[in-house]
Design a protein around this motif. Structure first.
Motif, PDB file in Angstrom:
ATOM      1  N   THR A  13       1.682 -13.581  -6.695  1.00 53.21           N
ATOM      2  CA  THR A  13       1.883 -12.169  -7.038  1.00 53.21           C
ATOM      3  C   THR A  13       2.695 -11.463  -5.961  1.00 53.21           C
ATOM      4  N   ALA A  14       2.424 -11.787  -4.683  1.00 53.46           N
ATOM      5  CA  ALA A  14       3.195 -11.195  -3.591  1.00 53.46           C
ATOM      6  C   ALA A  14       4.650 -11.639  -3.643  1.00 53.46           C
ATOM      7  N   HIS A  15       4.876 -12.898  -4.024  1.00 52.76           N
ATOM      8  CA  HIS A  15       6.253 -13.402  -4.161  1.00 52.76           C
ATOM      9  C   HIS A  15       7.012 -12.591  -5.211  1.00 52.76           C
ATOM     10  N   VAL A  16       6.407 -12.381  -6.370  1.00 55.50           N
ATOM     11  CA  VAL A  16       7.073 -11.605  -7.422  1.00 55.50           C
ATOM     12  C   VAL A  16       7.335 -10.182  -6.937  1.00 55.50           C
ATOM     13  N   ALA A  17       6.368  -9.593  -6.243  1.00 55.13           N
ATOM     14  CA  ALA A  17       6.531  -8.221  -5.754  1.00 55.13           C
ATOM     15  C   ALA A  17       7.689  -8.128  -4.764  1.00 55.13           C
ATOM     16  N   ARG A  18       7.839  -9.142  -3.901  1.00 57.28           N
ATOM     17  CA  ARG A  18       8.943  -9.116  -2.936  1.00 57.28           C
ATOM     18  C   ARG A  18      10.289  -9.248  -3.636  1.00 57.28           C
ATOM     19  N   GLU A  19      10.307 -10.016  -4.720  1.00 64.25           N
ATOM     20  CA  GLU A  19      11.549 -10.180  -5.470  1.00 64.25           C
ATOM     21  C   GLU A  19      11.894  -8.929  -6.270  1.00 64.25           C
ATOM     22  N   LEU A  20      10.880  -8.115  -6.583  1.00 67.64           N
ATOM     23  CA  LEU A  20      11.074  -6.907  -7.386  1.00 67.64           C
ATOM     24  C   LEU A  20      10.494  -5.696  -6.655  1.00 67.64           C
ATOM     25  N   PRO A  21      11.184  -5.201  -5.626  1.00 68.50           N
ATOM     26  CA  PRO A  21      10.642  -4.044  -4.903  1.00 68.50           C
ATOM     27  C   PRO A  21      10.427  -2.831  -5.797  1.00 68.50           C
ATOM     28  N   GLU A  22      11.155  -2.776  -6.944  1.00 63.16           N
ATOM     29  CA  GLU A  22      10.952  -1.663  -7.876  1.00 63.16           C
ATOM     30  C   GLU A  22       9.543  -1.651  -8.471  1.00 63.16           C
ATOM     31  N   LEU A  23       8.871  -2.773  -8.396  1.00 65.87           N
ATOM     32  CA  LEU A  23       7.490  -2.847  -8.887  1.00 65.87           C
ATOM     33  C   LEU A  23       6.572  -1.945  -8.068  1.00 65.87           C
ATOM     34  N   GLY A  24       6.924  -1.743  -6.786  1.00 66.17           N
ATOM     35  CA  GLY A  24       6.150  -0.835  -5.940  1.00 66.17           C
ATOM     36  C   GLY A  24       4.703  -1.243  -5.786  1.00 66.17           C
ATOM     37  N   LEU A  25       4.444  -2.545  -5.680  1.00 64.88           N
ATOM     38  CA  LEU A  25       3.071  -3.055  -5.692  1.00 64.88           C
ATOM     39  C   LEU A  25       2.488  -3.135  -4.288  1.00 64.88           C
ATOM     40  N   GLN A  26       1.359  -2.500  -4.091  1.00 69.79           N
ATOM     41  CA  GLN A  26       0.573  -2.657  -2.871  1.00 69.79           C
ATOM     42  C   GLN A  26      -0.657  -3.500  -3.213  1.00 69.79           C
ATOM     43  N   LEU A  27      -0.694  -4.717  -2.720  1.00 69.56           N
ATOM     44  CA  LEU A  27      -1.828  -5.599  -3.014  1.00 69.56           C
ATOM     45  C   LEU A  27      -3.033  -5.204  -2.175  1.00 69.56           C
ATOM     46  N   PRO A  28      -4.241  -5.374  -2.721  1.00 70.55           N
ATOM     47  CA  PRO A  28      -5.441  -4.998  -1.973  1.00 70.55           C
ATOM     48  C   PRO A  28      -5.638  -5.899  -0.759  1.00 70.55           C
ATOM     49  N   PRO A  29      -6.329  -5.413   0.268  1.00 68.28           N
ATOM     50  CA  PRO A  29      -6.566  -6.232   1.459  1.00 68.28           C
ATOM     51  C   PRO A  29      -7.389  -7.481   1.167  1.00 68.28           C
ATOM     52  N   THR A  30      -8.112  -7.494   0.042  1.00 69.73           N
ATOM     53  CA  THR A  30      -8.899  -8.667  -0.338  1.00 69.73           C
ATOM     54  C   THR A  30      -8.070  -9.710  -1.082  1.00 69.73           C
ATOM     55  N   ALA A  31      -6.765  -9.475  -1.220  1.00 63.91           N
ATOM     56  CA  ALA A  31      -5.891 -10.463  -1.872  1.00 63.91           C
ATOM     57  C   ALA A  31      -5.483 -11.521  -0.847  1.00 63.91           C
ATOM     58  N   ILE A  32      -6.457 -12.321  -0.433  1.00 64.05           N
ATOM     59  CA  ILE A  32      -6.185 -13.354   0.567  1.00 64.05           C
ATOM     60  C   ILE A  32      -5.125 -14.307   0.033  1.00 64.05           C
ATOM     61  N   GLY A  33      -4.137 -14.592   0.860  1.00 60.77           N
ATOM     62  CA  GLY A  33      -3.007 -15.410   0.442  1.00 60.77           C
ATOM     63  C   GLY A  33      -1.743 -14.607   0.241  1.00 60.77           C
ATOM     64  N   LYS A  34      -1.862 -13.265   0.194  1.00 64.01           N
ATOM     65  CA  LYS A  34      -0.682 -12.422  -0.009  1.00 64.01           C
ATOM     66  C   LYS A  34       0.282 -12.510   1.162  1.00 64.01           C
ATOM     67  N   ASP A  35      -0.219 -12.925   2.318  1.00 66.54           N
ATOM     68  CA  ASP A  35       0.617 -13.010   3.514  1.00 66.54           C
ATOM     69  C   ASP A  35       1.235 -14.391   3.708  1.00 66.54           C
ATOM     70  N   TRP A  36       0.993 -15.306   2.778  1.00 69.06           N
ATOM     71  CA  TRP A  36       1.606 -16.627   2.859  1.00 69.06           C
ATOM     72  C   TRP A  36       3.097 -16.509   2.536  1.00 69.06           C
ATOM     73  N   LEU A  37       3.933 -16.868   3.491  1.00 64.66           N
ATOM     74  CA  LEU A  37       5.381 -16.775   3.308  1.00 64.66           C
ATOM     75  C   LEU A  37       6.030 -18.139   3.143  1.00 64.66           C
ATOM     76  N   GLY A  38       5.240 -19.208   3.192  1.00 67.23           N
ATOM     77  CA  GLY A  38       5.787 -20.559   3.142  1.00 67.23           C
ATOM     78  C   GLY A  38       5.783 -21.187   4.521  1.00 67.23           C
ATOM     79  N   THR A  39       6.135 -22.449   4.574  1.00 65.40           N
ATOM     80  CA  THR A  39       6.064 -23.178   5.843  1.00 65.40           C
ATOM     81  C   THR A  39       7.275 -22.949   6.736  1.00 65.40           C
ATOM     82  N   GLY A  40       8.372 -22.436   6.180  1.00 62.42           N
ATOM     83  CA  GLY A  40       9.571 -22.269   6.987  1.00 62.42           C
ATOM     84  C   GLY A  40      10.030 -20.835   7.126  1.00 62.42           C
ATOM     85  N   ARG A  41       9.136 -19.887   6.885  1.00 62.15           N
ATOM     86  CA  ARG A  41       9.520 -18.471   6.900  1.00 62.15           C
ATOM     87  C   ARG A  41       8.496 -17.659   7.673  1.00 62.15           C
TER      88      ARG A  41
END
Length: 255
Positions: free
Chosen positions: A161-189
């Motif tokens: 969900t965070a990946h889609v939100a980053r690709e679509l900033p117009e979505l304006g999505l703020q994920l809740p702090p309990t959305a564990i995994g939202k900070d996963w950027l991949g192994t090379g980023r």
């Protein structure tokens, strides 16, 4: 006061900010009835507009507590979309059973998640939603971790969900702090836009990092858990308990 004492007090404060909210969340979850997930509710909550009487395009994002002990810590998030005139929704999510982990289906858009009612995070309709729908499909198709699900620290449903939100900033999505995994950027980023598109975040494999953004405010990620403060809409963000303060409206957009 020596630097060592200051560091000790900071560490004690951080430990309390992590353990006490998780204990409170644990008590809340433990006092609720938890039938087996197969016997739990998965039916509609009525949050999604009926496509039979809603001709406009609709995009919505949901979050619901996980089943069992994992619900102490985290939520599951997903995205649904209905083009203008369509008679059903398309649901985009990542799940922990079967492969690929990424599922694009016509499941109930606003259903309970193993008995837990979802919260509506975003509600966008009309031309704004119509413009987002093909881009949501493209972002899902381009998701690099579509085959994988790792509960902690990611990639999981919230990473998607965070990946889609980053690709679509117009979505304006703020994920809740309990959305564990939202900070996963991949192994090379290590650096990426915040999911809301209003700032930036640095993250080390989803285990440690910092987010600074207009919508998210200031968030500190410790082992996947979020401690933060929202200045724009005053609130504190704590592990397990989530956001405490002024509520965020799903912000229906019709333009």
């Amino acid at each position: 006061m020596t630097h060592r004492r200051i560091l000790r007090r900071v560490l004690i404060l951080l430990a309390l900010l992590v353990t006490l909210p998780l204990l409170a969340s644990g008590v809340s979850v433990a006092t609720q009835e938890h039938p087996h997930w197969s016997a739990s509710r998965w039916d509609s909550t009525g949050l999604a507009p009926d496509p039979a009487i809603t001709p406009d395009a609709v995009v919505q994002v949901y979050a619901a507590r996980l089943w069992g002990w994992r619900g102490v810590f985290a939520v599951h998030t997903w995205i649904v979309a209905k083009p203008a005139g369509a008679r059903q929704y398309t649901r985009y999510e990542v799940v922990g059973w079967g492969r690929p982990a990424l599922r694009v289906s016509n499941r109930i858009p606003d259903g309970y998640w193993a008995g837990n009612p979802p919260a509506l995070l975003r509600d966008i309709r009309g031309p704004a939603a119509a413009a987002l729908i093909p881009r949501i499909a493209a972002a899902a198709a381009g998701y690099a971790d579509r085959e994988d699900y790792i509960t902690w620290p990611g990639p999981n449903s919230n990473s998607f969900t965070a990946h889609v939100a980053r690709e679509l900033p117009e979505l304006g999505l703020q994920l809740p702090p309990t959305a564990i995994g939202k900070d996963w950027l991949g192994t090379g980023r290590l650096l990426a836009p915040a999911p809301s598109g209003t700032g930036w975040q640095v993250s080390l494999f989803g285990l440690a990092g910092v987010t600074v953004a207009m919508r998210e405010g200031l968030e500190l990620n410790l082992l996947g858990l979020t401690i933060g403060i929202d200045i724009l809409h005053p609130a504190v963000k704590l592990p397990g308990l989530g956001r405490l303060g002024l509520p965020l409206a799903p912000g229906e957009t019709t333009g």
